[in-house]
Write an enzyme that holds these catalytic residues in place. Structure first.
Site, PDB file in Angstrom:
ATOM      1  CG  ASP A 154      -2.015  -1.046   1.156  1.00 45.96           C
ATOM      2  OD1 ASP A 154      -1.842  -2.058   0.441  1.00 45.96           O
ATOM      3  OD2 ASP A 154      -3.047  -0.857   1.827  1.00 45.96           O
ATOM      4  CE  LYS A 183      -5.223   2.144   2.612  1.00 46.04           C
ATOM      5  NZ  LYS A 183      -4.115   1.409   3.256  1.00 46.04           N
ATOM      6  CE  LYS A 231      -6.827  -1.171   2.755  1.00 47.37           C
ATOM      7  NZ  LYS A 231      -5.492  -1.742   3.064  1.00 47.37           N
TER       8      LYS A 231
END
Length: 255
Positions: free
Chosen positions: A101, A165, A197
């Site tokens: 991430d 995300k 996400k």
């Protein structure tokens, strides 16, 4: 939402959770405890997400469970030192990370240096390619308008992101429904499989159900799965389990 509706929503959301501990005082014992929570009596979460220094601990703890190991790089500030980010990514993958991430250098993006932001993502993707999925954190709460969020998501997807995300969870505004919608629309338009996400501030079954409703509306009711949609959260899992078990109790007792 009735107990049975909450239970159904919770059952749908539980396998989409990235169970997260990115607290400043996180410990190795805490990482082991997080991993122990990842497989519940109602099924497993999609992944655990923790600091890079705990990836090897999680790898050992989760052998054979099917739970992915996610970690963060360039976190939380989204800095400009791409060389350091590449080294951090390589170490995390070597230690066993399945998913990276990456915080996009969003300040550079907002300052008109979109090319720099894109290049950093492209270079991290090269390190990840074939070894780990790349989820790019846009920090949507700092980007402002949905149009800016969409532009950042378009850039990240064009640079190779497997997921976009919303947030780090470390700023004042994190996952919102307009942010999730902007990212979903970017994925729908990108012309290849990719995921979204929603992370930060999602704590209740109602929160999760609302984000899933947006995904259903934008992408279709059968789209959201662990391969395409995640919730990044620390406290959500307990709420989901409580709703599942409350719904089971309500069903047995007829109310």
């Amino acid at each position: 939402m009735t107990p049975s509706e909450a239970s159904a929503a919770a059952r749908r959301a539980l396998p989409l959770v990235d169970l997260t501990d990115l607290s400043d005082d996180a410990t190795e014992a805490g990482a082991r405890a997080l991993c122990a929570r990842a497989v519940t009596r109602h099924g497993a979460v999609a992944a655990v997400c923790l600091w890079p220094r705990f990836v090897a601990t999680a790898k050992a703890a989760l052998v054979g469970t099917g739970v992915k190991i996610a970690t963060v790089v360039n976190f939380p500030r989204g800095g400009d030192d791409t060389r350091a980010v590449l080294a951090e990514t390589e170490r995390a993958i070597t230690d066993g990370a399945d998913e990276i991430d990456l915080v996009m250098p969003y300040r550079a993006f907002l300052a008109g240096r979109a090319g720099f932001a894109e290049t950093q993502i492209v270079r991290v993707k090269r390190v990840c390619d074939g070894r780990a999925a790349l989820k790019v954190i846009l920090e949507t709460g700092e980007l402002g308008e949905p149009a800016t969020m969409r532009a950042a998501a378009d850039l990240a997807l064009a640079a190779g992101a497997d997921f976009v995300k919303t947030s780090t969870g470390k700023v004042a505004v994190n996952a919102t429904l307009p942010a999730t919608e902007a990212l979903l629309e970017a994925v729908r338009a990108c012309g290849r499989p990719a995921g979204v996400k929603a992370a930060g501030g999602i704590r209740t079954v109602a929160d999760a159900a609302a984000h899933l409703a947006v995904a259903d509306r934008v992408m279709g009711p059968d789209w959201a799965s662990p391969a395409t949609f995640r919730f990044g959260a620390s406290g959500l899992l307990d709420a989901l389990i409580a709703a599942i078990e409350g719904g089971e109790h309500a069903g047995k007792d007829g109310y």
